[in-house]
Write an enzyme that holds these catalytic residues in place. Structure first.
Site, mmCIF file in Angstrom:
data_model
loop_
_atom_site.group_PDB
_atom_site.id
_atom_site.type_symbol
_atom_site.label_atom_id
_atom_site.label_comp_id
_atom_site.label_asym_id
_atom_site.label_seq_id
_atom_site.Cartn_x
_atom_site.Cartn_y
_atom_site.Cartn_z
ATOM 1 N N ASN A 84 19.438 44.289 53.608
ATOM 2 C CA ASN A 84 18.127 44.929 53.703
ATOM 3 C C ASN A 84 18.264 46.444 53.815
ATOM 4 O O ASN A 84 19.166 46.974 54.453
ATOM 5 C CB ASN A 84 17.336 44.363 54.881
ATOM 6 C CG ASN A 84 18.168 44.470 56.150
ATOM 7 O OD1 ASN A 84 19.149 45.195 56.186
ATOM 8 N ND2 ASN A 84 17.782 43.726 57.153
ATOM 9 N N ILE A 85 17.371 47.122 53.145
ATOM 10 C CA ILE A 85 17.291 48.588 53.200
ATOM 11 C C ILE A 85 16.472 48.893 54.447
ATOM 12 O O ILE A 85 15.402 48.319 54.634
ATOM 13 C CB ILE A 85 16.603 49.117 51.928
ATOM 14 C CG1 ILE A 85 17.472 48.787 50.695
ATOM 15 C CG2 ILE A 85 16.336 50.612 52.016
ATOM 16 C CD1 ILE A 85 16.717 48.712 49.399
ATOM 17 N N CYS A 109 21.162 61.275 47.156
ATOM 18 C CA CYS A 109 22.117 60.330 47.749
ATOM 19 C C CYS A 109 23.421 60.600 47.021
ATOM 20 O O CYS A 109 23.772 61.770 46.877
ATOM 21 C CB CYS A 109 21.623 58.887 47.566
ATOM 22 S SG CYS A 109 21.219 58.410 45.868
#
Lengths: 171, 171
Positions: A84-85, A109
């Site tokens: 999960n983010i 990123c």
């Protein structure tokens, strides 16, 4: 005769996958020293990174020299299997992006594809873009490696949490 | 208690391959009726199309209603075999794009990939981007159908012609 042609500086090199998200909001992959001259043309006020690791000394020094505030909202960059983010990290980052006092702001990123793609997808949700249009943009940056988990995250993300933080009294 | 959450309008649908090129300059594929509500948020002053065909009545009417000036710099959209992209048409379009009185301005062709990609590549040349970075952006929009003829056009395009027109006295 017309004035001389503008002098052509040596080439400016934007960071990988650089693009304008909205007026005063940019996105890209990890900036490198060769990108600094181009980035200086953006007159950034904030760099917001989603990488988890410690930030390189050279980049931090450049930020200080340029009087750019540095914000880190670390998210693991690992691939599938399904992980999960962290919604609250994305939410906290969105609160800073929505605050125009931090603009011009660069989101980055490592490659500027997946974590940045998730965050920009949530910005598009806030801008009420249709999901199809959001995924088209997401895929344009993440191709050929688009991730279902990212698109699902964007789809299910609850904007109300962002508004609650933005509007919360002790903000 | 905090004020009510902002009301969520029905989804806004940007035209295919929509993106911000620079402050006040946008790019996309051919706008359709379903894209008009989104486009109204851009408060466009100019639509600059690169399609050759006659412009659809509905789109022209929408431009008039929105008080948007319409500019057509038609370029054939055909594919290989090798056919030259008309340099003077791209040059004339660039002169209008460089004139901020025409901003905010939307550049579009049919898919927003090749003809628009060529024109945006020339804008990046004017912005002194490195060729590698220009081609990275070009491919991001034209994938999987990137064309060597477009990239060659961007590489060989002579900026001096644009400056001559922009600076020419009878301008």
């Amino acid at each position: 005769p017309p004035p001389a042609l503008p002098n052509v500086e040596e080439d400016l090199i934007p960071p990988e996958n650089f693009a304008i998200v909205a007026p005063g909001v940019y996105r890209s992959g990890f900036p490198m020293r060769k990108n600094f001259p181009f980035m200086e043309t953006l007159r950034l006020k904030t760099i917001l990174t989603l990488v988890l690791e410690e930030y390189p000394e050279a980049n931090l020094k450049w930020c200080q020299d340029q009087d750019i505030q540095f914000m880190q909202f670390g998210i693991p960059g690992n691939k599938e299997p399904f992980d999960n983010i962290p919604e609250e990290v994305i939410c906290a980052a969105l609160v800073q992006i929505l605050d125009k006092r931090n603009h011009p702001l660069l989101i980055h990123c490592n490659k500027g594809k997946h974590r940045t793609g998730c965050l920009v997808g949530c910005i598009r949700r806030i801008q009420s873009w249709s999901l199809t249009s959001i995924f088209d943009e997401y895929r344009r940056f993440s191709n050929p490696k688009s991730r279902a988990v990212d698109q699902q995250f964007i789809d299910l993300f609850q904007l109300s949490k962002v508004w609650e933080q933005v509007l919360s009294t002790e903000g």
